[in-house]
Enzyme design. Structure first.
Site, mmCIF file in Angstrom:
data_model
loop_
_atom_site.group_PDB
_atom_site.id
_atom_site.type_symbol
_atom_site.label_atom_id
_atom_site.label_comp_id
_atom_site.label_asym_id
_atom_site.label_seq_id
_atom_site.Cartn_x
_atom_site.Cartn_y
_atom_site.Cartn_z
ATOM 1 N N PHE A 2 -8.683 1.488 5.949
ATOM 2 C CA PHE A 2 -8.598 2.390 7.102
ATOM 3 C C PHE A 2 -8.424 1.607 8.396
ATOM 4 O O PHE A 2 -8.735 0.410 8.476
ATOM 5 C CB PHE A 2 -9.857 3.265 7.200
ATOM 6 C CG PHE A 2 -11.120 2.503 7.508
ATOM 7 C CD1 PHE A 2 -11.475 2.198 8.821
ATOM 8 C CD2 PHE A 2 -11.974 2.095 6.492
ATOM 9 C CE1 PHE A 2 -12.633 1.492 9.109
ATOM 10 C CE2 PHE A 2 -13.144 1.387 6.772
ATOM 11 C CZ PHE A 2 -13.472 1.085 8.084
ATOM 12 N N ALA A 3 -7.937 2.315 9.406
ATOM 13 C CA ALA A 3 -7.847 1.781 10.765
ATOM 14 C C ALA A 3 -8.330 2.867 11.710
ATOM 15 O O ALA A 3 -7.709 3.931 11.807
ATOM 16 C CB ALA A 3 -6.419 1.372 11.090
ATOM 17 N N TRP A 50 0.590 0.753 13.017
ATOM 18 C CA TRP A 50 0.329 -0.409 13.878
ATOM 19 C C TRP A 50 -1.136 -0.781 13.782
ATOM 20 O O TRP A 50 -2.002 0.086 13.653
ATOM 21 C CB TRP A 50 0.666 -0.047 15.334
ATOM 22 C CG TRP A 50 0.274 -1.096 16.335
ATOM 23 C CD1 TRP A 50 0.995 -2.209 16.692
ATOM 24 C CD2 TRP A 50 -0.928 -1.152 17.111
ATOM 25 N NE1 TRP A 50 0.317 -2.947 17.627
ATOM 26 C CE2 TRP A 50 -0.882 -2.315 17.910
ATOM 27 C CE3 TRP A 50 -2.052 -0.328 17.202
ATOM 28 C CZ2 TRP A 50 -1.891 -2.678 18.785
ATOM 29 C CZ3 TRP A 50 -3.073 -0.682 18.073
ATOM 30 C CH2 TRP A 50 -2.985 -1.841 18.860
ATOM 31 N N HIS A 51 -1.402 -2.087 13.818
ATOM 32 C CA HIS A 51 -2.766 -2.593 13.934
ATOM 33 C C HIS A 51 -2.830 -3.524 15.132
ATOM 34 O O HIS A 51 -1.855 -4.219 15.443
ATOM 35 C CB HIS A 51 -3.183 -3.377 12.688
ATOM 36 C CG HIS A 51 -3.210 -2.561 11.441
ATOM 37 N ND1 HIS A 51 -3.913 -1.383 11.326
ATOM 38 C CD2 HIS A 51 -2.618 -2.753 10.231
ATOM 39 C CE1 HIS A 51 -3.762 -0.895 10.110
ATOM 40 N NE2 HIS A 51 -2.977 -1.697 9.431
ATOM 41 N N LYS A 68 3.394 5.007 4.985
ATOM 42 C CA LYS A 68 4.560 4.515 5.712
ATOM 43 C C LYS A 68 4.130 3.500 6.764
ATOM 44 O O LYS A 68 3.206 2.735 6.546
ATOM 45 C CB LYS A 68 5.327 5.696 6.300
ATOM 46 C CG LYS A 68 5.925 6.601 5.222
ATOM 47 C CD LYS A 68 7.003 7.510 5.775
ATOM 48 C CE LYS A 68 7.692 8.278 4.664
ATOM 49 N NZ LYS A 68 8.838 9.066 5.174
ATOM 50 N N ARG A 96 0.845 -1.201 0.000
ATOM 51 C CA ARG A 96 0.000 0.000 0.000
ATOM 52 C C ARG A 96 0.875 1.244 0.000
ATOM 53 O O ARG A 96 2.094 1.179 0.186
ATOM 54 C CB ARG A 96 -0.910 0.015 1.237
ATOM 55 C CG ARG A 96 -0.144 -0.009 2.549
ATOM 56 C CD ARG A 96 -0.997 0.390 3.733
ATOM 57 N NE ARG A 96 -0.310 0.135 4.993
ATOM 58 C CZ ARG A 96 0.630 0.904 5.512
ATOM 59 N NH1 ARG A 96 1.021 1.998 4.870
ATOM 60 N NH2 ARG A 96 1.207 0.600 6.669
ATOM 61 N N GLY A 97 0.219 2.402 -0.164
ATOM 62 C CA GLY A 97 0.934 3.656 -0.021
ATOM 63 C C GLY A 97 1.164 3.980 1.441
ATOM 64 O O GLY A 97 0.737 3.266 2.344
ATOM 65 N N CYS A 128 2.917 6.569 10.507
ATOM 66 C CA CYS A 128 2.657 7.148 9.183
ATOM 67 C C CYS A 128 3.752 8.123 8.759
ATOM 68 O O CYS A 128 3.555 8.934 7.848
ATOM 69 C CB CYS A 128 1.292 7.825 9.141
ATOM 70 S SG CYS A 128 -0.067 6.720 9.581
ATOM 71 N N ILE A 131 -5.441 6.050 6.981
ATOM 72 C CA ILE A 131 -5.922 5.527 5.703
ATOM 73 C C ILE A 131 -4.728 5.268 4.795
ATOM 74 O O ILE A 131 -3.853 6.122 4.646
ATOM 75 C CB ILE A 131 -6.901 6.507 5.034
ATOM 76 C CG1 ILE A 131 -8.188 6.615 5.861
ATOM 77 C CG2 ILE A 131 -7.226 6.074 3.601
ATOM 78 C CD1 ILE A 131 -9.195 7.605 5.326
#
Length: 273
Positions: free
Chosen positions: A198-199, A79-80, A76, A73-74, A215, A185
């Protein structure tokens, strides 16, 4: 846009490992490209994991060597984990794809979701995601003719000039205290179909963000619905609200291809003398 299908992959003790969810994204993406399935939004929680977009620098990774999943993805590194509602809308868009319009739609759905819980959020010029703006501060005095404020656009590698307009708050050049990111996002588009998404921070342990530069943005913080409200909010509470706003925004969007500037016609050659 076609009807949006929601798939709840797993939450809490059934949280889905990132690599497993990534593979599921690829499968749904292939099916959507071939029109075997409608537009689909995968919703889930992940166990704790760091993921790095294509432009992540080594200096932005965890200093303690914590493993990181590199993704396509785009953006940087982020964390999830538990307490975070993650959504992967997989949608077919008209070509040439207007990625900025897609990002704005996701932001709008999340802004409305936060508002339903009493949290006022905004976009910020040049930065994707959903933000809680810092409190205003008085303009600081210049010191010896040198202003103590700065323009973050001059130093922020993540500043995207396409993200601007009346719906965006101005970049924070010292006129506000630290802005706080509520939702991140990150998007990829392949063959005209979107991936990733998204998160939304609901009630995560935000100390996970202390190991990285979230990010790639060094002059802002991270927040959650629970932190802003001073009370516990759960992903279970937020899930149906987010679904409602995502459906309303994404199903009713008037999709249009990205405007392409046509090359100017060459001036006619002068007539011979």
């Amino acid at each position: 846009m076609s009807e949006l299908r929601f798939v709840r992959l797993g939450f809490g003790e059934q949280a889905v490992e990132y690599t497993e969810a990534w593979q599921k994204q690829r499968e749904v993406h292939a099916d959507r490209f071939e029109d075997r399935v409608p537009d689909t939004c995968l919703l889930l929680e992940h166990p704790p994991v760091y993921t790095a977009g294509r432009r992540t620098a080594e200096s932005e990774r965890p200093l303690d060597g914590t493993p990181v999943v590199d993704v396509d993805r785009g953006g940087k590194i982020t964390w999830h984990g538990p307490g975070q509602l993650v959504g992967y809308p997989i949608q077919k868009l008209p070509r040439p794809v207007d990625v900025v319009a897609h990002v704005r739609r996701l932001e709008e759905a999340l802004i409305r979701t936060a508002a339903d819980f009493g949290v006022e959020t905004s976009r910020i010029e040049g930065r994707s995601g959903v933000w809680v703006l810092g409190d205003p501060v008085e303009r600081r005095q210049a010191l010896g003719g040198l202003s103590l404020d700065f323009d973050p656009r001059l130093q922020d590698e993540e500043f995207d000039p396409r993200l601007n307009g009346p719906e965006y708050a101005p970049s924070n050049a010292g006129q506000r205290r630290e802005d706080r990111k509520l939702a991140a996002i990150g998007i990829r588009v392949a063959k005209g179909v979107t991936m990733h998404g998204f998160a939304l921070n609901v009630n995560p342990d935000n100390t996970w963000f202390d190991r990285i530069v979230p990010c790639g943005i060094r002059d802002a913080g991270v927040t959650s619905l629970s932190a802003e409200l001073g009370r516990e909010v759960t992903v279970e509470e937020v899930l149906p609200v987010a679904e409602r706003h995502l459906r309303d925004i994404l199903e009713n969007a008037e999709l249009a291809p990205r405007a392409v500037e046509q090359p100017k016609a060459a001036a006619p050659a002068p007539a011979p003398a």
